[in-house]
Design an enzyme around this catalytic site. Structure first.
Site, PDB file in Angstrom:
ATOM      1  N   HIS A 126       0.859  -1.190   0.000  1.00  0.00           N
ATOM      2  CA  HIS A 126       0.000   0.000   0.000  1.00  0.00           C
ATOM      3  C   HIS A 126       0.894   1.239   0.000  1.00  0.00           C
ATOM      4  O   HIS A 126       1.368   1.692   1.034  1.00  0.00           O
ATOM      5  CB  HIS A 126      -0.911  -0.007   1.213  1.00  0.00           C
ATOM      6  CG  HIS A 126      -2.096   0.905   1.100  1.00  0.00           C
ATOM      7  ND1 HIS A 126      -2.154   1.960   0.206  1.00  0.00           N
ATOM      8  CD2 HIS A 126      -3.291   0.928   1.747  1.00  0.00           C
ATOM      9  CE1 HIS A 126      -3.305   2.576   0.333  1.00  0.00           C
ATOM     10  NE2 HIS A 126      -4.021   1.970   1.251  1.00  0.00           N
ATOM     11  N   TYR A 164      -0.878   7.366   3.075  1.00  0.00           N
ATOM     12  CA  TYR A 164      -0.295   6.593   4.167  1.00  0.00           C
ATOM     13  C   TYR A 164       1.237   6.632   4.081  1.00  0.00           C
ATOM     14  O   TYR A 164       1.793   7.382   3.298  1.00  0.00           O
ATOM     15  CB  TYR A 164      -0.875   5.187   4.176  1.00  0.00           C
ATOM     16  CG  TYR A 164      -2.377   5.212   4.410  1.00  0.00           C
ATOM     17  CD1 TYR A 164      -2.907   5.763   5.574  1.00  0.00           C
ATOM     18  CD2 TYR A 164      -3.273   4.733   3.447  1.00  0.00           C
ATOM     19  CE1 TYR A 164      -4.275   5.834   5.788  1.00  0.00           C
ATOM     20  CE2 TYR A 164      -4.653   4.798   3.655  1.00  0.00           C
ATOM     21  CZ  TYR A 164      -5.149   5.352   4.826  1.00  0.00           C
ATOM     22  OH  TYR A 164      -6.498   5.426   5.035  1.00  0.00           O
ATOM     23  N   ASN A 205      -2.754   6.761  -1.181  1.00  0.00           N
ATOM     24  CA  ASN A 205      -3.834   7.292  -0.337  1.00  0.00           C
ATOM     25  C   ASN A 205      -3.389   7.965   0.958  1.00  0.00           C
ATOM     26  O   ASN A 205      -4.090   7.924   1.972  1.00  0.00           O
ATOM     27  CB  ASN A 205      -4.838   6.180  -0.016  1.00  0.00           C
ATOM     28  CG  ASN A 205      -5.374   5.508  -1.266  1.00  0.00           C
ATOM     29  OD1 ASN A 205      -5.344   4.287  -1.357  1.00  0.00           O
ATOM     30  ND2 ASN A 205      -5.828   6.274  -2.246  1.00  0.00           N
ATOM     31  N   ASN A 245      -6.010  12.875   2.565  1.00  0.00           N
ATOM     32  CA  ASN A 245      -5.076  13.159   3.657  1.00  0.00           C
ATOM     33  C   ASN A 245      -3.785  13.775   3.135  1.00  0.00           C
ATOM     34  O   ASN A 245      -2.724  13.603   3.730  1.00  0.00           O
ATOM     35  CB  ASN A 245      -4.742  11.885   4.457  1.00  0.00           C
ATOM     36  CG  ASN A 245      -5.879  11.434   5.346  1.00  0.00           C
ATOM     37  OD1 ASN A 245      -6.671  12.256   5.804  1.00  0.00           O
ATOM     38  ND2 ASN A 245      -5.970  10.145   5.580  1.00  0.00           N
TER      39      ASN A 245
END
Length: 347
Positions: A174, A179, A177, A234
């Site tokens: 991942h 992170y 997004n 974010n």
């Protein structure tokens, strides 16, 4: 026409998918208090094994990676055993499944692991509060030291090995997004002036180290990556981010990963500094297997594959509402409409 969706597809020449429909990673916060997958999760994934490949919900690599309640882990023996029940059920139903490996970085919260701080590239907090636990306000993270970054790389690789031990067919890193990995790739969250910041090469250093460590540990053919070249979740965009993504994609083109997966909720969204949509930008720079996602229907996704916009189609919310999505599309049956209330339980 959706015929192309039901054609087999060879991932990197070693793993053949029975169709081009992927189940997108869908965080459901349904693990138990020890972050172990539950029987409800076993049943949930097994019901969706007709997809060509399931990508699991985001799964944390170590305790300080947790940013949401009851998200599963992949770092303890009981968590590995819990995931093995999931993968066994998926395989018994003829499916394939990758684990999505996750560390939330500055989106983590000390509440979940009893720590003093969370790690991120720089001491820049994300605004707001933790979803489902709005009493928890995000904290200012501690910039990771070089030693801490090296340990993170090692922990990602160990989590990938744990995933294979748990029976997964591979992993998706991942890197999207907003992170941890994505935080290193954007100027709004990475203001470092050392070897991990300031230039595209430096900002991509940690993400590439994670990718290479996992590929060395379990094989590049079992390693996928989710990526968000356009900042939107974010994260605030910066025109300089384009240079970082240009460099990273050129590096990825030289590697033989299983696939690259666009991390976007709506692929009609355009980014000025990317010159259009995220998927169009990536496709121009990455010639290997690309997964598209973001509000596509079976029909629009099929058309995109035919037009070489991407090779595989990931479906998210419709697969929550329709465990039998593949059969319904193949038979031309109406789909159950997704509603937000479906997030409250596994269906």
């Amino acid at each position: 026409m959706t015929d192309i969706l039901f054609q087999p597809y060879a991932l990197n020449g070693t793993l053949t998918l029975k169709n081009r429909i992927l189940m997108a990673p869908l965080t459901r916060c349904m693990a138990d208090d020890d972050l172990v997958p539950t029987q409800a999760m076993v049943d949930y994934y097994a019901r969706r094994a007709e997809t060509g490949l399931i990508i699991s919900e985001a799964t944390i690599i170590r305790p300080d990676g947790q940013g949401y309640p009851n998200t599963p882990g992949l770092y303890t023996p009981t968590q590995i055993d819990g995931w093995r029940k999931v993968t066994d059920a998926v395989h018994a139903n003829g499916g394939k499944i990758f684990a999505q490996l996750w560390h939330t970085g500055r989106v983590a919260h000390p509440h979940f692991f009893g720590g003093e701080y969370v790690l991120a590239p720089s001491a820049i907090a994300v605004e707001g509060t933790v979803p489902r636990m709005r009493e928890l306000v995000y904290t200012v993270p501690k910039p990771a030291t070089k030693a801490e970054i090296e340990q993170l790389v090692a922990d990602y690789a160990q989590a990938a090995a744990n995933a294979i031990d748990a029976g997964f067919d591979g992993v998706e890193i991942h890197g999207a997004n907003g992170y941890l990995i994505d935080q290193f790739l954007h100027y709004c969250s990475n203001t470092r002036d050392d070897e991990f910041g300031g230039t595209p090469e430096n900002m991509a250093r940690f993400p590439l180290a994670v990718i290479d460590a996992i590929a060395d540990r379990i094989g590049a053919d079992r390693t996928g990556l989710r990526l968000s070249p356009g900042a939107y979740f974010n994260m605030e965009g910066d025109a300089r981010d384009r240079n970082v993504s240009d460099y990273l994609l050129a590096e990825l083109e030289q590697r033989d990963l299983a696939f690259l997966h666009i991390g976007i909720f709506d692929d009609s969204m355009e980014f000025d500094y990317l010159g259009g949509t995220a998927s169009a930008y990536v496709r121009q720079r990455y010639s290997k297997t690309l997964v598209g996602v973001g509000s596509y229907s079976a029909e629009s996704g099929s058309a995109a594959i035919v037009n070489n916009q991407f090779d595989l189609l990931a479906i998210g919310r419709p697969l929550i509402a329709n465990p039998d999505y593949v059969a319904k599309v193949k038979n031309g049956e109406a789909l159950v409409e997704y509603t937000d209330t479906m997030l409250a339980e596994l269906v």
